[in-house]
Motif scaffolding. Structure first.
Motif, PDB file in Angstrom:
ATOM      1  N   SER A  53      39.520  42.836  42.385  1.00 20.23           N
ATOM      2  CA  SER A  53      40.319  41.615  42.396  1.00 20.23           C
ATOM      3  C   SER A  53      39.498  40.356  42.166  1.00 20.23           C
ATOM      4  CB  SER A  53      41.052  41.475  43.736  1.00 20.23           C
ATOM      5  OG  SER A  53      41.855  42.586  44.022  1.00 20.23           O
ATOM      6  N   VAL A  72      45.938  34.459  44.607  1.00 20.67           N
ATOM      7  CA  VAL A  72      45.619  35.355  43.488  1.00 20.67           C
ATOM      8  C   VAL A  72      46.896  36.058  43.065  1.00 20.67           C
ATOM      9  CG1 VAL A  72      44.267  37.358  42.754  1.00 20.67           C
ATOM     10  CG2 VAL A  72      43.263  35.662  44.301  1.00 20.67           C
ATOM     11  N   GLY A 127      44.473  38.295  48.476  1.00 17.39           N
ATOM     12  CA  GLY A 127      45.261  37.462  47.578  1.00 17.39           C
ATOM     13  C   GLY A 127      45.899  36.250  48.214  1.00 17.39           C
ATOM     14  N   ALA A 171      40.036  38.089  39.047  1.00 20.28           N
ATOM     15  CA  ALA A 171      41.209  37.211  39.056  1.00 20.28           C
ATOM     16  C   ALA A 171      40.950  35.973  39.911  1.00 20.28           C
ATOM     17  CB  ALA A 171      42.419  37.971  39.580  1.00 20.28           C
ATOM     18  N   TYR A 172      40.225  36.139  41.013  1.00 19.67           N
ATOM     19  CA  TYR A 172      39.908  35.005  41.884  1.00 19.67           C
ATOM     20  C   TYR A 172      38.961  34.036  41.181  1.00 19.67           C
ATOM     21  CZ  TYR A 172      38.385  32.492  46.104  1.00 19.67           C
ATOM     22  OH  TYR A 172      38.099  31.513  47.028  1.00 19.67           O
TER      23      TYR A 172
END
Length: 347
Positions: free
Chosen positions: A215, A318, A282, A218-219
């Motif tokens: 992830s 996110v 997220g 994306a961050y």
């Protein structure tokens, strides 16, 4: 390999360059984040990271100092990412206080990355390198995981340096110690404390590491893909991101290998930890935002935070979970993971 250089202390100070060697060494690129040799901002980040104040060997001219590339008129953090960006209490702030809040937001962004790398990811890779899950990793896999741990130390240093530049150029202290441990690292620690067996602790750390490494792109893209944000900040996120594409493939394959050997009880526990990690990773960290609002002294800040926390549309920061969706699909676990796939972006 040489020991890692010390990070900037974060206090205003001169940075004189020592005399350049007639034959300056090349950057140790196998161990430093990948960078564009033609991008002056990226090269300045690398120079600060490596402690190399000389000049780039390929062109034999002075390398620009990272501080010199700071553009004071640029925001340190994208305003559109603030969970309270359209709230009257935020809109009422004067320019100086708003700028200070965005600087704090950037320091908090970096601290989130560093807490995650040091408290979650490196412990996860350490489990992998000693084959804690009995998957019989090849030497190549162990070497890759070990190199990833080295990379994470450099990433921590990159983000420390980025916050230090902001402090020096803005003239504000903005100390990380004023901020709480980041949300994902907090939740990881809570699960470890709740675990009744060593295997639960290990699977929790593997799950949170897997979520992080699948992830983090994306961050980081929240900063790397914003054309208006501070160039030093954008370059830091961009270079960190390049390494993480490799790390995500390592993490994905290890997670698949481990999960394939788990019994029903351990598989369910691992997937529950993945779900927990996804929600924590997220989400907007309202605990940290509340602290930033207090540090800046936003009038009506407590009420503002209560109102934005109640708005479900502001919960997630996110949005792109494509890599984790792919992993869960490979595991045949899309229905076993407690996560709303319909509310996120899948590419």
């Amino acid at each position: 390999m040489a020991h890692l250089p010390a990070a900037d202390a974060g206090h205003p100070s001169p940075h004189p360059n020592p005399p350049a060697s007639p034959h300056p060494p090349a950057f140790p690129s196998p161990h430093l984040p990948e960078h564009d040799p033609d991008d002056p901002v990226e090269n300045a980040v690398i120079a600060r990271l490596a402690g190399n104040w000389a000049r780039r060997a390929s062109v034999k001219r002075p390398e620009p100092d990272l501080d010199d590339l700071f553009e004071p008129e640029r925001p340190d953090y994208p305003e559109h990412l603030l969970p309270f960006r359209d709230h009257p209490s935020y809109l009422a702030l004067d320019a100086d206080r708003r700028s200070r809040l965005l600087a704090w937001a950037w320091v908090a962004f970096n601290k989130n990355v560093m807490d995650n790398e040091q408290r979650v990811v490196n412990p996860g890779f350490e489990l992998i390198t000693r084959d804690a899950f009995g998957t019989g990793l090849s030497e190549t896999s162990v070497l890759a995981a070990t190199q990833a741990m080295v990379d994470e130390q450099y990433h921590t240093l990159m983000h420390l340096n980025a916050s230090a530049v902001t402090r020096r150029r803005r003239g504000w202290q903005l100390p990380e110690r004023e901020l709480p441990v980041a949300k994902k690292a907090r939740r990881h620690a809570e699960r470890l404390a709740e675990a009744g067996h060593p295997w639960q602790r290990d699977l929790t750390t593997l799950a949170f590491t897997t979520v992080s490494e699948l992830s983090i792109n994306a961050y980081l893209n929240l900063i790397a893909e914003d054309p208006d944000v501070q160039p030093v900040n954008r370059a830091t996120a961009t270079m960190h991101n390049r390494d993480e594409y490799c790390h995500s493939s390592i993490s994905k394959e290890v997670a698949k290998e481990v999960c394939s050997g788990l019994d029903a009880e351990r598989r369910a526990y691992f997937l529950d930890a993945v779900s927990d990690g996804m929600r924590a990773f997220g989400a907007n960290d309202f605990t940290t935002w509340r602290r930033v609002v207090r540090l800046v002294g936003v009038a009506g800040g407590e009420q503002m935070m209560r109102e934005v926390e109640q708005d479900q549309a502001r919960t997630m920061l996110v949005q792109d979970y494509s890599a984790l969706y792919s992993l869960c699909a490979d595991l045949g676990a899309l229905d076993e993971v407690d996560f709303d796939w319909g509310g996120v972006t899948l590419r």
